[in-house]
Design a protein around this motif. Structure first.
Motif, PDB file in Angstrom:
ATOM      1  N   PRO A 137       0.728  -1.224   0.138  1.00  0.00           N
ATOM      2  CA  PRO A 137       0.110   0.095  -0.189  1.00  0.00           C
ATOM      3  C   PRO A 137       0.842   1.308   0.003  1.00  0.00           C
ATOM      4  N   GLU A 158       2.195   1.926  -3.445  1.00  0.00           N
ATOM      5  CA  GLU A 158       1.085   2.261  -4.322  1.00  0.00           C
ATOM      6  C   GLU A 158       0.951   3.795  -4.130  1.00  0.00           C
ATOM      7  N   THR A 159       1.041   4.208  -2.730  1.00  0.00           N
ATOM      8  CA  THR A 159       0.849   5.592  -2.451  1.00  0.00           C
ATOM      9  C   THR A 159       1.818   6.301  -3.034  1.00  0.00           C
ATOM     10  N   ILE A 189      -5.289  -4.651   2.808  1.00  0.00           N
ATOM     11  CA  ILE A 189      -4.416  -3.799   1.857  1.00  0.00           C
ATOM     12  C   ILE A 189      -5.403  -2.606   1.007  1.00  0.00           C
ATOM     13  N   ILE A 231      -4.478   1.151   1.222  1.00  0.00           N
ATOM     14  CA  ILE A 231      -4.192   1.960  -0.058  1.00  0.00           C
ATOM     15  C   ILE A 231      -5.324   3.109   0.111  1.00  0.00           C
TER      16      ILE A 231
END
Length: 281
Positions: free
Chosen positions: A5, A8-9, A218, A222
């Motif tokens: 996460p 992805e951030t 997850i 995220i």
DNA sequence: GCTTGGACCTGATTGC
DNA sequence: TGCAATCAGGTCCAAG
């Protein structure tokens, strides 16, 4: 500690700054991170345009106009800061330690992206886009949470016969890609499964609980990361870390949020595990 | 083939 | 107060 996460951030934060932009200059300030930088690293990036910034598990991958892929891993303490961006909200982090600024990307439009990594567990590599499937560090990864390939049926198959504790099995990137210590423990708590339980016994109803628990943990992380970008950037400009409240992680001795029994801590595979002995079996 | 544990690394925390 | 030891953890790799 960047897990899927957080990565992805970071990708979402960097993407608008990098995609379609050209590297005007790249400063490589030391010969290596966890691994040596590729030969002529800065030279091979300079003048190249980032076509797309993607992610695979915890790896960031920037597709370059040269036909190479810039692959970046944050390790434990890697972080990017954006400076000189057109939007003032991404100001430099006043608290960052410049001596651990190992790479500085200067992009067109005056954007400066700095990679800082005190412990240097991260790494950067270049790999031909056309042969990306053969990139060894990603070749052996299992399916990601939230992907089509990840399901209770998949877990039934992947965990069959494994004598190791479920905690260790879920940390194995070949089983599930992108999970780290924290989210494994949080998912096991939600699924009511002890981290000590033998992986091979997590089948049937337990696998039916675990797969959605992993996905939920997850997905929520995220979402929390994405929504925290603006808040966090407003305070110190950095990306990739966000405040998150955990059910069990780092809560040894504190009451379980379900039954109020104290959360236990044990060490598995040289890593801390936190769990509720009453709720998790 | 599977599993375990050490190595890498350094800032923060803990203990004396 | 100051120093030393310990801990954190993602990934690789050697050993069992």
């Amino acid at each position: 500690m960047p897990e899927l996460p957080e990565v992805e951030t970071v990708r979402r934060g960097l993407s608008p700054m990098m995609e379609g932009k050209t590297f005007l200059r790249v400063e490589q300030r030391r010969p290596d991170l966890r691994f040596p930088f590729p030969a002529r690293f800065a030279e091979r990036l300079t003048g190249q345009t980032v076509r797309h910034l993607g992610r695979a598990a915890k790896f960031l991958k920037a597709e370059l106009s040269s036909g190479e892929m810039l692959i970046m891993h944050l390790g434990m303490t890697g972080r990017f800061t954006i400076d000189g961006a057109p939007t003032a909200s991404f100001a430099a982090d006043p608290g960052s330690d410049a001596k651990h600024d190992h790479v500085v990307f200067h992009l067109e439009g005056g954007v400066q992206i700095t990679y800082n990594d005190p412990r240097r567990f991260g790494f950067m590599e270049l790999w031909p886009v056309a042969q990306f499937d053969a990139y060894p560090r990603l070749k052996k990864l299992g399916p990601e949470p939230l992907s089509n390939g990840f399901s209770a049926a998949y877990l039934n198959e992947a965990l069959a016969g494994r004598q190791t504790p479920i905690k260790a099995a879920l940390l194995d990137q070949a089983v599930v890609a992108g999970l780290g210590n924290i989210y494994v423990l949080e998912a096991l708590f939600r699924a009511g499964i002890s981290p000590k339980r033998k992986a091979a016994s997590v089948v049937g109803a337990r696998a039916e609980r675990l797969a959605p628990a992993v996905n939920a943990v997850i997905a929520e992380a995220i979402e929390a990361g994405g929504s925290s970008i603006s808040d966090f950037a407003a305070t110190d400009g950095s990306l990739g870390y966000f405040q998150h409240s955990f059910d069990v992680y780092d809560r040894e001795g504190e009451p379980c949020k379900t039954c109020a029994d104290p959360i236990k801590r044990i060490v598995q595979s040289s890593r801390s595990s936190f769990y509720c002995g009453k709720c998790q079996r």
